[in-house]
Design a protein around this motif. Structure first.
Motif, PDB file in Angstrom:
ATOM      1  N   LYS A  89      -8.858  -7.177  -2.261  1.00  0.00           N
ATOM      2  CA  LYS A  89      -8.254  -8.473  -2.589  1.00  0.00           C
ATOM      3  C   LYS A  89      -6.751  -8.313  -2.814  1.00  0.00           C
ATOM      4  O   LYS A  89      -5.961  -9.156  -2.393  1.00  0.00           O
ATOM      5  CB  LYS A  89      -8.916  -9.075  -3.827  1.00  0.00           C
ATOM      6  N   LYS A  90      -6.372  -7.220  -3.471  1.00  0.00           N
ATOM      7  CA  LYS A  90      -4.949  -6.957  -3.707  1.00  0.00           C
ATOM      8  C   LYS A  90      -4.227  -6.708  -2.381  1.00  0.00           C
ATOM      9  O   LYS A  90      -3.102  -7.170  -2.180  1.00  0.00           O
ATOM     10  CB  LYS A  90      -4.782  -5.764  -4.641  1.00  0.00           C
ATOM     11  N   MET A  91      -4.874  -5.982  -1.466  1.00  0.00           N
ATOM     12  CA  MET A  91      -4.266  -5.728  -0.156  1.00  0.00           C
ATOM     13  C   MET A  91      -4.033  -7.035   0.594  1.00  0.00           C
ATOM     14  O   MET A  91      -2.961  -7.249   1.165  1.00  0.00           O
ATOM     15  CB  MET A  91      -5.157  -4.798   0.668  1.00  0.00           C
ATOM     16  N   ILE A  92      -5.027  -7.916   0.592  1.00  0.00           N
ATOM     17  CA  ILE A  92      -4.884  -9.206   1.274  1.00  0.00           C
ATOM     18  C   ILE A  92      -3.774 -10.013   0.633  1.00  0.00           C
ATOM     19  O   ILE A  92      -2.924 -10.589   1.324  1.00  0.00           O
ATOM     20  CB  ILE A  92      -6.222  -9.984   1.273  1.00  0.00           C
ATOM     21  N   SER A  93      -3.734 -10.035  -0.688  1.00  0.00           N
ATOM     22  CA  SER A  93      -2.689 -10.764  -1.402  1.00  0.00           C
ATOM     23  C   SER A  93      -1.304 -10.190  -1.085  1.00  0.00           C
ATOM     24  O   SER A  93      -0.336 -10.935  -0.916  1.00  0.00           O
ATOM     25  CB  SER A  93      -2.958 -10.702  -2.897  1.00  0.00           C
ATOM     26  N   GLU A  94      -1.215  -8.877  -0.980  1.00  0.00           N
ATOM     27  CA  GLU A  94       0.051  -8.211  -0.666  1.00  0.00           C
ATOM     28  C   GLU A  94       0.542  -8.585   0.731  1.00  0.00           C
ATOM     29  O   GLU A  94       1.725  -8.840   0.943  1.00  0.00           O
ATOM     30  CB  GLU A  94      -0.161  -6.701  -0.773  1.00  0.00           C
ATOM     31  N   VAL A  95      -0.390  -8.657   1.688  1.00  0.00           N
ATOM     32  CA  VAL A  95      -0.021  -8.967   3.072  1.00  0.00           C
ATOM     33  C   VAL A  95       0.351 -10.438   3.227  1.00  0.00           C
ATOM     34  O   VAL A  95       1.315 -10.777   3.904  1.00  0.00           O
ATOM     35  CB  VAL A  95      -1.172  -8.591   4.036  1.00  0.00           C
ATOM     36  N   THR A  96      -0.415 -11.322   2.586  1.00  0.00           N
ATOM     37  CA  THR A  96      -0.202 -12.762   2.765  1.00  0.00           C
ATOM     38  C   THR A  96       0.774 -13.356   1.763  1.00  0.00           C
ATOM     39  O   THR A  96       1.105 -14.530   1.856  1.00  0.00           O
ATOM     40  CB  THR A  96      -1.533 -13.522   2.651  1.00  0.00           C
ATOM     41  N   GLY A  97       1.214 -12.562   0.808  1.00  0.00           N
ATOM     42  CA  GLY A  97       2.103 -13.087  -0.225  1.00  0.00           C
ATOM     43  C   GLY A  97       1.343 -13.923  -1.242  1.00  0.00           C
ATOM     44  O   GLY A  97       1.929 -14.763  -1.930  1.00  0.00           O
ATOM     45  N   GLY A  98       0.040 -13.739  -1.341  1.00  0.00           N
ATOM     46  CA  GLY A  98      -0.779 -14.469  -2.297  1.00  0.00           C
ATOM     47  C   GLY A  98      -1.111 -15.884  -1.882  1.00  0.00           C
ATOM     48  O   GLY A  98      -1.661 -16.654  -2.653  1.00  0.00           O
ATOM     49  N   VAL A  99      -0.803 -16.240  -0.639  1.00  0.00           N
ATOM     50  CA  VAL A  99      -1.010 -17.602  -0.164  1.00  0.00           C
ATOM     51  C   VAL A  99      -2.423 -17.830   0.358  1.00  0.00           C
ATOM     52  O   VAL A  99      -2.952 -18.926   0.268  1.00  0.00           O
ATOM     53  CB  VAL A  99       0.020 -17.938   0.952  1.00  0.00           C
ATOM     54  N   SER A 100      -3.065 -16.790   0.886  1.00  0.00           N
ATOM     55  CA  SER A 100      -4.339 -16.962   1.567  1.00  0.00           C
ATOM     56  C   SER A 100      -5.324 -15.864   1.187  1.00  0.00           C
ATOM     57  O   SER A 100      -4.938 -14.806   0.691  1.00  0.00           O
ATOM     58  CB  SER A 100      -4.096 -16.937   3.083  1.00  0.00           C
ATOM     59  N   ILE A 103      -6.263 -12.600   6.297  1.00  0.00           N
ATOM     60  CA  ILE A 103      -5.046 -12.101   6.947  1.00  0.00           C
ATOM     61  C   ILE A 103      -4.990 -12.672   8.356  1.00  0.00           C
ATOM     62  O   ILE A 103      -5.843 -12.362   9.187  1.00  0.00           O
ATOM     63  CB  ILE A 103      -5.041 -10.561   6.995  1.00  0.00           C
ATOM     64  N   SER A 104      -3.985 -13.490   8.615  1.00  0.00           N
ATOM     65  CA  SER A 104      -3.801 -14.031   9.969  1.00  0.00           C
ATOM     66  C   SER A 104      -3.099 -12.976  10.826  1.00  0.00           C
ATOM     67  O   SER A 104      -2.535 -12.006  10.306  1.00  0.00           O
ATOM     68  CB  SER A 104      -2.969 -15.309   9.930  1.00  0.00           C
ATOM     69  N   TYR A 105      -3.128 -13.190  12.132  1.00  0.00           N
ATOM     70  CA  TYR A 105      -2.469 -12.224  13.022  1.00  0.00           C
ATOM     71  C   TYR A 105      -0.971 -12.195  12.770  1.00  0.00           C
ATOM     72  O   TYR A 105      -0.352 -11.132  12.780  1.00  0.00           O
ATOM     73  CB  TYR A 105      -2.768 -12.570  14.481  1.00  0.00           C
ATOM     74  N   ARG A 106      -0.354 -13.340  12.504  1.00  0.00           N
ATOM     75  CA  ARG A 106       1.084 -13.372  12.208  1.00  0.00           C
ATOM     76  C   ARG A 106       1.398 -12.531  10.970  1.00  0.00           C
ATOM     77  O   ARG A 106       2.359 -11.764  10.960  1.00  0.00           O
ATOM     78  CB  ARG A 106       1.548 -14.807  11.972  1.00  0.00           C
ATOM     79  N   ASP A 107       0.589 -12.709   9.919  1.00  0.00           N
ATOM     80  CA  ASP A 107       0.785 -11.909   8.700  1.00  0.00           C
ATOM     81  C   ASP A 107       0.639 -10.421   9.001  1.00  0.00           C
ATOM     82  O   ASP A 107       1.405  -9.596   8.505  1.00  0.00           O
ATOM     83  CB  ASP A 107      -0.238 -12.298   7.625  1.00  0.00           C
ATOM     84  N   PHE A 108      -0.370 -10.097   9.809  1.00  0.00           N
ATOM     85  CA  PHE A 108      -0.638  -8.700  10.160  1.00  0.00           C
ATOM     86  C   PHE A 108       0.559  -8.093  10.891  1.00  0.00           C
ATOM     87  O   PHE A 108       1.023  -7.005  10.536  1.00  0.00           O
ATOM     88  CB  PHE A 108      -1.905  -8.643  11.022  1.00  0.00           C
ATOM     89  N   VAL A 109       1.086  -8.791  11.894  1.00  0.00           N
ATOM     90  CA  VAL A 109       2.229  -8.268  12.661  1.00  0.00           C
ATOM     91  C   VAL A 109       3.474  -8.203  11.782  1.00  0.00           C
ATOM     92  O   VAL A 109       4.218  -7.216  11.834  1.00  0.00           O
ATOM     93  CB  VAL A 109       2.477  -9.111  13.933  1.00  0.00           C
TER      94      VAL A 109
END
Length: 150
Positions: A89-100, A103-109
């Motif tokens: 959950k922390k990894m997802i929050s870190e990648v998305t900035g806590g918004v989602s 992880i979308s492809y845009r966030d991933f790239v």
């Protein structure tokens, strides 16, 4: 949309069509990154984007264009780095900035091309380097005798 698709096609054919549709969507996003001036100084950008797309498609289990918690769990286990629920959950929050929560492809790239270091980015880079540096031996293992054992 997938309901209409499943009425006409079944099994592998429907899955292939979903993957082809996803491939086109991600290729369009890759074209946006290629045209973006912010990434113009990035070396081998087309090759990196192709590798990112391939890796993302491998772990987008539901073909929705997003990596959710269960997909991330599968990714981490496959990479040999299992994580707890809270860590993911922390990894997802870190990648998305806590918004989602996905992880979308845009966030991933953005994460992979970005300058800041995310845990997921480090894991993905480590996995890529591990694959490059240690080619798997082919053929049967060499025969050994008792004297050669440690």
């Amino acid at each position: 949309m997938s309901v209409a698709l499943s009425n006409r096609f079944q099994g592998g054919k429907a899955f292939g069509l979903l993957k082809a549709r996803q491939d086109r969507r991600l290729a369009e996003i890759n074209r946006e990154f290629l045209c973006d001036q912010k990434y113009s100084d990035e070396e081998t950008l087309p090759e990196k984007l192709a590798a990112f797309k391939e890796k993302y498609m491998e772990f987008d289990l539901n073909n929705e264009g997003e990596i959710d918690l269960m997909s991330l769990k599968r990714m981490m286990e496959k990479l040999g780095v299992p994580k707890t629920h809270l860590e993911m959950k922390k990894m997802i929050s870190e990648v998305t900035g806590g918004v989602s929560d996905t992880i979308s492809y845009r966030d991933f790239v953005n994460m992979m091309l970005g300058k800041r270091s995310a845990v997921l980015k480090l894991v993905m880079m480590f996995e890529g380097k591990a694959n490059e540096s240690s080619p798997k031996p082919v053929g049967p293992p060499p025969e050994r005798d008792i004297a050669s054992l440690p």
